[in-house]
Design a protein around this motif. Structure first.
Motif, short mmCIF file in Angstrom:
data_model
loop_
_atom_site.label_atom_id
_atom_site.label_comp_id
_atom_site.label_asym_id
_atom_site.label_seq_id
_atom_site.Cartn_x
_atom_site.Cartn_y
_atom_site.Cartn_z
N ARG A 10 0.79 -1.23 0.00
CA ARG A 10 0.00 0.00 0.00
C ARG A 10 0.82 1.29 0.00
NH1 ARG A 10 -4.63 0.35 4.18
NH2 ARG A 10 -2.96 0.22 5.72
N ILE A 11 2.00 1.25 0.61
CA ILE A 11 2.80 2.46 0.74
C ILE A 11 4.27 2.18 0.44
CG2 ILE A 11 1.27 3.45 2.51
CD1 ILE A 11 3.61 2.76 4.53
N PHE A 12 5.02 3.27 0.32
CA PHE A 12 6.48 3.16 0.32
C PHE A 12 7.04 4.38 1.04
CE2 PHE A 12 5.42 5.15 -3.73
CZ PHE A 12 6.34 6.18 -3.86
N LEU A 13 8.25 4.22 1.55
CA LEU A 13 8.96 5.29 2.23
C LEU A 13 10.10 5.72 1.32
CD1 LEU A 13 9.24 3.72 5.82
CD2 LEU A 13 7.34 5.02 4.83
N ASN A 105 -6.30 6.59 10.71
CA ASN A 105 -7.26 5.51 11.00
C ASN A 105 -7.50 4.58 9.81
OD1 ASN A 105 -7.72 6.45 13.71
ND2 ASN A 105 -8.94 8.10 12.79
N GLN A 106 -6.49 4.41 8.97
CA GLN A 106 -6.59 3.51 7.83
C GLN A 106 -5.50 2.43 7.86
OE1 GLN A 106 -6.85 5.69 4.07
NE2 GLN A 106 -7.77 7.42 5.13
N GLY A 107 -4.73 2.40 8.94
CA GLY A 107 -3.66 1.42 9.07
C GLY A 107 -2.38 1.80 8.34
N LEU A 108 -2.33 2.99 7.77
CA LEU A 108 -1.16 3.40 7.00
C LEU A 108 0.02 3.74 7.91
CD1 LEU A 108 -3.11 5.52 4.38
CD2 LEU A 108 -2.08 3.27 4.02
N PHE A 110 0.60 2.23 10.73
CA PHE A 110 1.06 0.89 11.11
C PHE A 110 1.99 0.34 10.03
CE2 PHE A 110 0.53 -3.73 10.90
CZ PHE A 110 0.85 -4.11 12.20
N ASP A 111 1.58 0.46 8.77
CA ASP A 111 2.42 -0.01 7.67
C ASP A 111 3.76 0.72 7.65
OD1 ASP A 111 0.21 -1.52 6.95
OD2 ASP A 111 -0.21 -0.44 5.09
N ALA A 112 3.73 2.05 7.78
CA ALA A 112 4.96 2.84 7.74
C ALA A 112 5.88 2.48 8.91
CB ALA A 112 4.62 4.33 7.77
N MET A 113 5.31 2.33 10.10
CA MET A 113 6.12 1.99 11.27
C MET A 113 6.77 0.63 11.10
SD MET A 113 7.07 3.29 14.18
CE MET A 113 5.82 4.49 14.54
N ASN A 114 6.04 -0.34 10.60
CA ASN A 114 6.61 -1.67 10.38
C ASN A 114 7.72 -1.64 9.34
OD1 ASN A 114 5.31 -3.33 12.29
ND2 ASN A 114 3.47 -3.38 11.03
N LEU A 143 -0.63 2.44 18.42
CA LEU A 143 0.16 2.22 17.21
C LEU A 143 1.53 1.63 17.56
CD1 LEU A 143 0.97 2.54 14.21
CD2 LEU A 143 1.68 4.89 14.80
N PHE A 144 2.24 2.28 18.46
CA PHE A 144 3.58 1.81 18.80
C PHE A 144 3.55 0.43 19.45
CE2 PHE A 144 4.64 6.10 17.75
CZ PHE A 144 5.98 6.10 17.42
N THR A 145 2.57 0.20 20.31
CA THR A 145 2.45 -1.12 20.95
C THR A 145 2.19 -2.20 19.90
OG1 THR A 145 1.64 -0.13 23.00
CG2 THR A 145 1.15 -2.46 22.65
N SER A 146 1.30 -1.90 18.94
CA SER A 146 0.97 -2.89 17.91
C SER A 146 2.16 -3.19 17.00
CB SER A 146 -0.23 -2.43 17.08
OG SER A 146 0.11 -1.33 16.27
#
Length: 179
Positions: A10-13, A105-108, A110-114, A143-146
């Motif tokens: 879904r994303i890229f950094l 609130n779309q999980g983005l 979470f994706d970026a952090m991972n 977010l950080f905990t997940s």
């Protein structure tokens, strides 16, 4: 085949580009972010333009790394994610993330952090990442905990608030599971 870092479905950094001036200007000058940073005055376009021009996008040279979070659909920048206060000797750095309100609130995040954690631990071979999160910011704490961070301390009355009081901050850490 080589592992591809900093990208998922879904994303890229990516590194900062000169055309990111407007979005960085908007985000850095958003007063809602000021309470969790050390910023006390707005940044001018000139200062941000100079920052973009002079950053080497090299964590070892700059002691920080700012990446733009880009949604693949529409190739739209939706936020930034940073490793700050990088200390090579100890293999640690602070993490910060900011997502534009319309993309929350779309999980983005979470994706970026991972993606950032995977890059920091598996490519840069960092020992740990940490974050300072206001204790009332449940969304960030979740977010950080997940993403694998654990609460490791509480900094009492750490941040000055808009109502002239002080707020506690939770210290969270993520130790590289491979080290």
């Amino acid at each position: 085949m080589k592992k591809s870092y900093l990208v998922d479905d879904r994303i890229f950094l990516r590194a900062i580009e000169p055309e990111d001036l407007d979005i960085i200007y908007e985000m850095e000058n958003n007063p809602s972010f000021w309470s969790i940073t050390n910023l006390t005055v707005p940044y001018s376009r000139y200062v941000i333009k100079e920052y973009i021009a002079n950053t080497q996008s090299d964590m070892f040279a700059d002691k920080q790394l700012r990446l733009m979070i880009v949604c693949k659909e529409g190739n739209k920048v939706i936020g930034t994610i940073d490793i700050t206060d990088y200390v090579p000797l100890h293999g640690r750095g602070g993490v910060g993330i900011a997502i534009l309100e319309e993309f929350r609130n779309q999980g983005l995040a979470f994706d970026a952090m991972n993606l950032l954690c995977e890059y920091a631990f598996n490519f840069l071979h960092m020992k740990q990442l940490y974050a300072h999160i206001p204790s009332e910011n449940e969304a960030s704490l979740n977010l950080f905990t997940s993403c694998g961070f654990v609460r490791s301390g509480l900094l009492k009355e750490w941040l000055h608030t808009d109502d002239n009081t002080y707020a506690d901050v939770v210290l969270m850490q993520y130790i590289n599971p491979n080290s």
